[in-house]
Design a protein around this motif. Structure first.
Motif, PDB file in Angstrom:
ATOM      1  N   SER A  18       0.823  -1.205   0.000  1.00 24.25           N
ATOM      2  CA  SER A  18       0.000   0.000   0.000  1.00 24.25           C
ATOM      3  C   SER A  18       0.859   1.257   0.000  1.00 24.25           C
ATOM      4  CB  SER A  18      -0.911   0.008   1.235  1.00 24.25           C
ATOM      5  OG  SER A  18      -1.459   1.298   1.404  1.00 24.25           O
ATOM      6  N   LYS A  19       0.697   2.035  -1.062  1.00 25.47           N
ATOM      7  CA  LYS A  19       1.468   3.285  -1.154  1.00 25.47           C
ATOM      8  C   LYS A  19       1.006   4.272  -0.086  1.00 25.47           C
ATOM      9  CE  LYS A  19       2.586   2.890  -6.050  1.00 25.47           C
ATOM     10  NZ  LYS A  19       3.786   2.112  -5.886  1.00 25.47           N
ATOM     11  N   GLU A  20      -0.295   4.228   0.235  1.00 27.09           N
ATOM     12  CA  GLU A  20      -0.815   5.136   1.261  1.00 27.09           C
ATOM     13  C   GLU A  20      -0.210   4.805   2.629  1.00 27.09           C
ATOM     14  OE1 GLU A  20      -4.652   4.715   3.016  1.00 27.09           O
ATOM     15  OE2 GLU A  20      -5.117   6.833   2.713  1.00 27.09           O
ATOM     16  N   PHE A  21      -0.082   3.516   2.920  1.00 29.62           N
ATOM     17  CA  PHE A  21       0.513   3.072   4.178  1.00 29.62           C
ATOM     18  C   PHE A  21       1.923   3.655   4.317  1.00 29.62           C
ATOM     19  CE2 PHE A  21       3.093  -0.063   6.495  1.00 29.62           C
ATOM     20  CZ  PHE A  21       2.337  -0.262   7.641  1.00 29.62           C
ATOM     21  N   THR A  22       2.685   3.574   3.232  1.00 31.23           N
ATOM     22  CA  THR A  22       4.058   4.110   3.258  1.00 31.23           C
ATOM     23  C   THR A  22       4.047   5.617   3.416  1.00 31.23           C
ATOM     24  OG1 THR A  22       4.947   2.287   1.992  1.00 31.23           O
ATOM     25  CG2 THR A  22       6.179   4.336   1.877  1.00 31.23           C
ATOM     26  N   LYS A  23       3.143   6.287   2.697  1.00 32.30           N
ATOM     27  CA  LYS A  23       3.091   7.748   2.799  1.00 32.30           C
ATOM     28  C   LYS A  23       2.782   8.170   4.233  1.00 32.30           C
ATOM     29  CE  LYS A  23       3.484  10.230  -0.730  1.00 32.30           C
ATOM     30  NZ  LYS A  23       4.774  10.849  -1.089  1.00 32.30           N
ATOM     31  N   LYS A  24       1.855   7.453   4.868  1.00 36.75           N
ATOM     32  CA  LYS A  24       1.500   7.810   6.258  1.00 36.75           C
ATOM     33  C   LYS A  24       2.704   7.622   7.173  1.00 36.75           C
ATOM     34  CE  LYS A  24      -3.467   7.228   6.397  1.00 36.75           C
ATOM     35  NZ  LYS A  24      -4.571   6.286   6.533  1.00 36.75           N
ATOM     36  N   PHE A  56       8.790   2.746  -1.238  1.00 35.84           N
ATOM     37  CA  PHE A  56       9.485   1.600  -0.662  1.00 35.84           C
ATOM     38  C   PHE A  56       9.053   0.353  -1.420  1.00 35.84           C
ATOM     39  CE2 PHE A  56       9.533   3.299   4.024  1.00 35.84           C
ATOM     40  CZ  PHE A  56      10.655   4.066   3.754  1.00 35.84           C
ATOM     41  N   ASN A  57       9.986  -0.544  -1.645  1.00 38.42           N
ATOM     42  CA  ASN A  57       9.650  -1.917  -2.023  1.00 38.42           C
ATOM     43  C   ASN A  57      10.240  -2.815  -0.952  1.00 38.42           C
ATOM     44  OD1 ASN A  57       8.430  -1.265  -4.553  1.00 38.42           O
ATOM     45  ND2 ASN A  57      10.470  -0.932  -5.383  1.00 38.42           N
TER      46      ASN A  57
END
Ligand code: AMP
Ligand code: GLY
Length: 416
Positions: free
Chosen positions: A102-108, A283-284
């Motif tokens: 989840s890109k949103e998870f990383t952004k948060k 992130f990957n």
């Protein structure tokens, strides 16, 4: 030791090649592997997404170490499953794999721990997102939240293009449920650099840098691919940039600890560097492809040792040593990739390659002793050289020897 490597691509071929050099290795199984790994490993017909099949196999064969290549099994929780059964496996657990899922998870996470990144907003539906288009300046970056094989990013030059991207994601559902949520973020200019880190009990140990080339055409033009050429070390940055990157790594570690995560495996950080200041793009949670094809030849010593220390939680910086040589990979693709392309074309001439060329297979299959194309990315032609020019010359000279219908490759890897 018996090692199982999960995945079918050039990354997994490069990992298997490096693992095979370890004195500790008795046998390497690949699930599923490809036409290149078949030569020195045992390919097994279990899909990387078939977690139960992989677990049964690892138990039955008494596998000592499993290394996971792609993100799908990590995001589906393969590490948790193997660990529950007492099996050693290299990669993050499901909770940590969310940084890729989840890109949103990383952004948060990035926001919470004050880590520089592009400003963003996320949206759950078309109408809301369409309204959101007015809150940003252009170009604007629109991303599907979930796993899209590196193809879920749209760079939109105006509102009209933004709306088209949203239609594709929300209405045409080109990414299925991976596009249930959309992240919009400010466009960052600068130089991109991938930094992969071993993560040992939440501590980050950076590998050397690699420069990926994502666009399909020369001059970084055309649509994004998974990556079609790379070299290592990547760009040299100023002392200040490295110091800023170091600060970011420390903040990530702090965040992992504060969130009570237990991160082991690889964290791949995509940076954009502008005015010497790095910002995190993404992130990957796995090795990069094709970054792994250039990093493995540069690691001195035993990869299996490094991985075991990493999993024991006592990896040290000095455990990872590097050759000063430069490595470069150019990927031979099937013309048409990343859009539509043909498979099943016979590949000829690999026996003509110079001895110091490392050929990693991305998408090939062997049938009756003959080698055929089996993907958009087909072969990674890799060489080490005393400098970038030498590595590049070796690679491009040898590419001429390999022949298959619809062969396509970028001519400018190592030049830009
Ligand atoms: P990602 O999957 O998030 O790494 O995005 C894929 C590619 O899109 C990156 O490697 C960048 O080239 C580009 N990209 C992603 N986010 C941004 C951004 N905020 N600004 C500029 N380019 C971006
Ligand atoms: N080469 C980029 C990636 O592996 O995601």
């Amino acid at each position: 030791m018996k090692v199982l490597i999960i995945g079918n691509g050039g990354r997994e071929n490069a990992l298997a090649w490096k693992v095979s050099k370890s004195d500790k290795i008795e046998k390497i199984f690949m699930a599923k592997g490809n036409g290149g790994t078949e030569d020195f490993c045992t390919n097994i017909d279990i899909d990387p997404k078939d977690l139960d099949g992989l677990l049964d196999f690892a138990k039955k064969e008494k596998i000592d170490l499993t290394i996971v290549g792609p993100e799908d099994p990590l995001c589906a929780g393969i590490v948790d499953k193997f660990k529950e059964e007492g099996l050693k496996i290299f990669g993050p657990n499901k909770e940590c794999a969310k940084f890729e899922k989840s890109k949103e998870f990383t952004k948060k996470f990035l926001e919470k721990y004050n880590i520089p990144t592009a400003k963003y907003k996320s949206f759950k539906d078309f109408e809301g997102a369409k309204e959101g288009l007015s809150d940003f300046s252009y170009p604007l970056v629109i991303k599907a939240d979930g796993l899209c094989l590196g193809k879920g990013v749209f760079i939109c030059k105006d509102k009209n293009e933004g709306e088209q991207a949203l239609e594709k994601i929300f209405k045409d559902r080109i990414f299925g449920s991976e596009g249930d949520l959309v992240v919009m973020e400010e466009f960052l200019e600068g130089v991109e650099s991938s930094l992969l880190c071993f993560v040992s009990n939440n501590k980050l140990f950076p590998l050397e840098t690699a420069k990926d080339h994502k666009q399909i055409f020369d001059g970084n033009k055309g649509p994004n691919t998974g990556g079609v050429g790379t070299y290592s070390p990547g760009h040299k940055f100023s002392k200040k940039t490295y110091e800023e990157m170091e600060k970011i790594l420390r903040k990530i570690e702090e965040g992992f600890r504060a969130e009570n995560l237990s991160y082991y495996g690889i964290l791949f950080i995509g940076f954009m560097i502008s005015n010497e200041m790095p910002k995190v793009l993404e992130f990957n949670v796995r090795f990069g492809d094709p970054e792994t094809e250039v990093l493995m030849p540069r690691i001195k010593g035993d990869l299996v040792d490094i991985i075991e220390k990493c999993l024991d939680g006592n990896l040290k910086k000095d455990d990872i040593k590097w050759t000063d040589e430069v490595s470069l990979t150019t990927i031979l693709c099937s013309d048409g990739y990343p859009l539509s392309y043909q498979k099943g074309k016979e590949i000829k001439g690999i026996e003509k390659l110079d001895e110091d060329i490392m050929l990693f297979h991305n998408g090939t299959i062997k049938k009756d002793g003959k080698l055929y194309t089996n993907g958009g990315r087909v072969l990674s032609v890799t060489a080490l050289g005393k400098n970038l020019r030498e590595a590049r010359e070796k690679v491009y000279k040898n590419i001429e020897n390999i022949d298959f219908e619809n062969k396509y490759f970028r001519k400018d890897i190592g030049l830009i």
